[in-house]
Design a protein around this motif. Structure first.
Motif, short mmCIF file in Angstrom:
data_model
loop_
_atom_site.label_atom_id
_atom_site.label_comp_id
_atom_site.label_asym_id
_atom_site.label_seq_id
_atom_site.Cartn_x
_atom_site.Cartn_y
_atom_site.Cartn_z
N MET A 234 7.29 46.11 62.56
CA MET A 234 6.59 44.83 62.36
C MET A 234 5.08 45.00 62.31
O MET A 234 4.36 44.12 61.87
CB MET A 234 6.96 43.85 63.47
CG MET A 234 6.40 44.19 64.84
SD MET A 234 6.78 42.87 66.01
CE MET A 234 5.87 43.44 67.46
N LEU A 235 4.58 46.16 62.77
CA LEU A 235 3.14 46.41 62.79
C LEU A 235 2.65 47.12 61.53
O LEU A 235 1.45 47.22 61.31
CB LEU A 235 2.76 47.23 64.02
CG LEU A 235 3.07 46.61 65.38
CD1 LEU A 235 2.66 47.54 66.50
CD2 LEU A 235 2.38 45.26 65.53
N ARG A 258 9.04 39.72 62.05
CA ARG A 258 7.65 39.34 61.77
C ARG A 258 7.47 37.83 61.78
O ARG A 258 6.50 37.30 62.33
CB ARG A 258 7.22 39.91 60.41
CG ARG A 258 6.94 41.40 60.41
CD ARG A 258 6.55 41.86 59.03
NE ARG A 258 6.19 43.27 59.01
CZ ARG A 258 6.42 44.07 57.99
NH1 ARG A 258 7.01 43.61 56.90
NH2 ARG A 258 6.05 45.34 58.04
N VAL A 261 7.60 36.52 65.36
CA VAL A 261 6.36 36.81 66.10
C VAL A 261 5.25 35.85 65.67
O VAL A 261 4.49 35.35 66.50
CB VAL A 261 5.93 38.28 65.87
CG1 VAL A 261 4.55 38.53 66.45
CG2 VAL A 261 6.95 39.22 66.50
N LYS A 262 5.18 35.59 64.38
CA LYS A 262 4.16 34.66 63.87
C LYS A 262 4.37 33.26 64.45
O LYS A 262 3.42 32.58 64.85
CB LYS A 262 4.18 34.62 62.35
CG LYS A 262 3.08 33.76 61.74
CD LYS A 262 3.10 33.81 60.23
CE LYS A 262 1.97 32.95 59.65
NZ LYS A 262 1.98 32.98 58.16
N TYR A 265 3.20 33.14 68.00
CA TYR A 265 1.74 33.13 68.09
C TYR A 265 1.22 31.71 67.87
O TYR A 265 0.34 31.24 68.61
CB TYR A 265 1.15 34.07 67.05
CG TYR A 265 -0.36 34.06 66.98
CD1 TYR A 265 -1.12 34.66 67.99
CD2 TYR A 265 -1.02 33.46 65.92
CE1 TYR A 265 -2.51 34.65 67.94
CE2 TYR A 265 -2.41 33.45 65.86
CZ TYR A 265 -3.14 34.04 66.87
OH TYR A 265 -4.52 34.02 66.82
N LEU A 288 -3.36 37.32 65.54
CA LEU A 288 -1.94 37.55 65.32
C LEU A 288 -1.62 39.05 65.43
O LEU A 288 -0.60 39.43 66.02
CB LEU A 288 -1.52 37.03 63.95
CG LEU A 288 -0.07 37.33 63.52
CD1 LEU A 288 0.93 36.77 64.51
CD2 LEU A 288 0.19 36.78 62.12
N GLN A 289 -2.49 39.88 64.90
CA GLN A 289 -2.28 41.33 64.97
C GLN A 289 -2.33 41.81 66.42
O GLN A 289 -1.49 42.61 66.86
CB GLN A 289 -3.34 42.06 64.13
CG GLN A 289 -3.24 43.58 64.17
CD GLN A 289 -2.02 44.12 63.46
OE1 GLN A 289 -1.26 43.38 62.85
NE2 GLN A 289 -1.80 45.43 63.55
N TRP A 291 -1.72 40.05 69.14
CA TRP A 291 -0.54 39.54 69.81
C TRP A 291 0.70 40.35 69.44
O TRP A 291 1.54 40.66 70.29
CB TRP A 291 -0.34 38.07 69.47
CG TRP A 291 0.98 37.47 69.87
CD1 TRP A 291 1.91 36.90 69.05
CD2 TRP A 291 1.53 37.38 71.20
NE1 TRP A 291 2.99 36.46 69.78
CE2 TRP A 291 2.79 36.75 71.10
CE3 TRP A 291 1.07 37.79 72.45
CZ2 TRP A 291 3.59 36.50 72.21
CZ3 TRP A 291 1.88 37.55 73.56
CH2 TRP A 291 3.12 36.92 73.44
N SER A 292 0.82 40.73 68.18
CA SER A 292 1.95 41.55 67.74
C SER A 292 1.96 42.89 68.46
O SER A 292 3.03 43.39 68.87
CB SER A 292 1.89 41.77 66.22
OG SER A 292 1.93 40.54 65.52
#
Length: 552
Positions: A234-235, A258, A261-262, A265, A288-289, A291-292
């Protein structure tokens, strides 16, 4: 004489007062030292506890995390640790706290030896000294390069039962920290929004990553600052994953993660913490990045904690354990387990479950998971994973119709096909009654097996790459020296594991189509199969594929 008695009486009075004062001070120190330490027990990394039948102890062969994202543990995605008989001289029997502790020179030397100059050795050295200075323990292990990357290696021969790492629970980030200011109450908000302990812990890691240090706030800085970014799909940029997995079941699952996760957030931060706690969380830093990455660290490195040292409680929570999360994974590893059966558990202990020799890597199992589960939440894939499976669904035309008049299909039967490719006879028999209702059962099953084999073969042949091409790619990237190449190699291994199941299915169906069985024998096999129905493979995580087949 009278004067002498008076002096003796005065002396006794002073002694009594001093004794009372000393007792009073001791009681205050005792009550202060025991405050604020959670009575939690670490069970095992990224999963639920499983009893080791041989030893009667909890073994670190964990199962999947408890819901879609708990898996997890993993591990915890990929991980590592190290050194010789060093125990902190700083009050190892007292409970560690978050107060600033003066660095001890012996701990400094032990920490340097533990880090061993491998990878981020300065960060690992500072982290291990922080643990030792707060009452931790490291014995007989060091960080070193291993076939699995950075890992823990024994520095001497050790017997089973030896404790090699002990980390005070007060140094382990967990949802319990929310009992302290300034985070108090945020955990309740996260649960009210609908998220579990893994998200609560991830918010803590996000806070610790960006927060301003304050005297009143518990700090895990020496630990959080050393956490690497896990290689979770997901990263990675979508162009890279889509180029390798687009259109596949695995590729679609990455997109689902993904998207989830969004959504989290937006719900937790954009529409929540940025407004309710602007002093703690900022949109400029908690992106968002970011937090991911915090979620990825929690999913790939966490262990579970028990609420009771004697397992009187079924309540589990998540925790990240400095130093212990450096241990690498081996599916067959039985040499270590994690437990703390002390009367007053205040630490996480990693003990050996078998004798080890000097130079041997210390390994644990992150749990029995499918390839896709490992990939999504740990960032690696095992070759020929025996816990892989795929779902197969048979559909027949239903009574309802689409707007254009076409009949809607409804599910008729479903089954799980394990890594050996064996399709349950029950599934073939049910499908045979639909496709060949006028034939005798043995012949109908044979024809159904032939039809399904051709269908699977067609699907296999339509895959973008062949098994030979995948094997060649894996071989060429076996010595990958950058993250992108390593990620491509991991995705290719995932594709190869998928092809292995399909190929095993084709071989099995070919053998069934050639079987010559009487109807009585088939009936006996069906009855025997129904009486010994195996547990669902979904306990191991997500399938590697999901096949939808129209019978008519």
């Amino acid at each position: 004489m009278h004067e002498e008695l008076k002096q003796n009486k005065s002396h006794c009075t002073r002694s009594l007062v001093v004794s009372v004062l000393m007792l009073w001070v001791a009681l205050i120190l005792l009550s202060t030292g025991a405050a604020g330490v959670p009575s939690k027990q670490v069970v095992c990394r990224n999963g639920l506890p499983i009893w080791d039948v041989g030893s009667g102890k909890l073994a670190c062969t964990s199962s999947s995390k408890n819901h879609f994202f708990k898996n997890r543990a993993v591990h915890s995605s990929g991980f590592e640790s190290r050194y010789n008989g060093i125990q902190s001289r700083r009050c190892t029997e007292r409970r560690a706290n978050f107060e600033t502790t003066e660095a001890h020179p012996i701990n400094s030397e032990a920490a340097t030896n533990f880090a061993n100059g491998v990878g981020d050795h300065n960060g690992i050295s500072a982290l291990s000294q922080w643990v030792l200075d707060h009452g931790g323990y490291i014995s007989g292990v060091k960080v070193d390069r291993t076939p699995l990357g950075r890992g823990l290696v024994a520095t001497k021969n050790m017997k089973a039962g030896t404790t090699i790492i002990s980390t005070p629970l007060s140094l382990c980030p967990s949802p319990l920290v929310y009992q302290k200011l300034p985070l108090i109450g945020i955990d309740k908000y996260i649960k009210d929004v609908g998220y579990g302990d893994d998200y609560i812990l991830a918010v803590l890691i996000e806070f610790e990553t960006h927060k301003q240090q304050t005297k009143a706030t518990p700090s895990f800085g020496p630990y959080v600052s050393t956490l690497p970014t896990p290689p979770l799909p997901m990263l990675y940029n979508e162009e890279l994953t889509d180029g390798c997995l687009d259109g596949t079941y695995c590729g679609n699952e990455i997109k689902k993660v993904r998207a989830a996760v969004k959504r989290s957030y937006e719900r937790l931060f954009v529409n929540g913490l940025f407004m309710t706690h602007p002093d703690l969380f900022s949109a400029e830093t908690s992106t968002l990045q970011s937090w991911s990455i915090s979620l990825a660290k929690v999913w790939s490195r966490s262990y579970n904690l028990f609420s009771d040292a004697r397992q009187r409680s079924d309540s589990l929570t998540w925790a990240m354990v400095p130093l212990a999360d450096l241990v690498n994974h081996d599916l067959d590893a039985t040499n270590n387990y994690i437990q703390d059966f002390d009367a007053k558990p205040d630490s996480f202990k990693l003990r050996l479950a078998k004798d080890v020799e000097e130079g041997e890597e210390i390994l644990i199992s992150y749990g029995t998971h499918t390839s896709l589960q490992y990939f999504l939440f740990y960032g690696f894939v095992l070759p020929r994973n025996p816990f892989d499976y795929l779902n197969i669904h048979f559909y027949v035309p239903g009574f309802e119709r689409h707007e254009d008049g076409r009949k809607k299909f409804q599910e008729f039967e479903r089954a799980e096909v394990n890594s050996t490719g064996i399709v349950p006879l029950r599934l073939l028999a049910q499908a045979a009654t639909v496709r060949y209702p006028d034939l005798a059962k043995p012949e109908a099953i044979q024809k159904t097996a032939t039809w399904l084999r051709k269908l699977i073969q067609r699907r296999f042949d339509q895959l973008p790459t062949s098994r030979e091409q995948d094997l060649k790619t894996i071989q060429s990237l076996s010595m990958a020296n950058d993250d992108e190449q390593e990620f491509i190699r991991t995705m290719t291994q995932l594709k190869l594991n998928h092809k292995n199941i399909l190929q095993n299915m084709i071989s099995y169906l070919e053998s069934v189509s050639r079987l010559s069985l009487a109807e009585k024998e088939i009936q006996e096999m069906l009855v025997k199969g129904a009486s010994s129905d195996p547990p669902s493979l979904s306990d191991y995580g997500l399938p590697i594929d999901n096949l939808d087949v129209h019978l008519l």
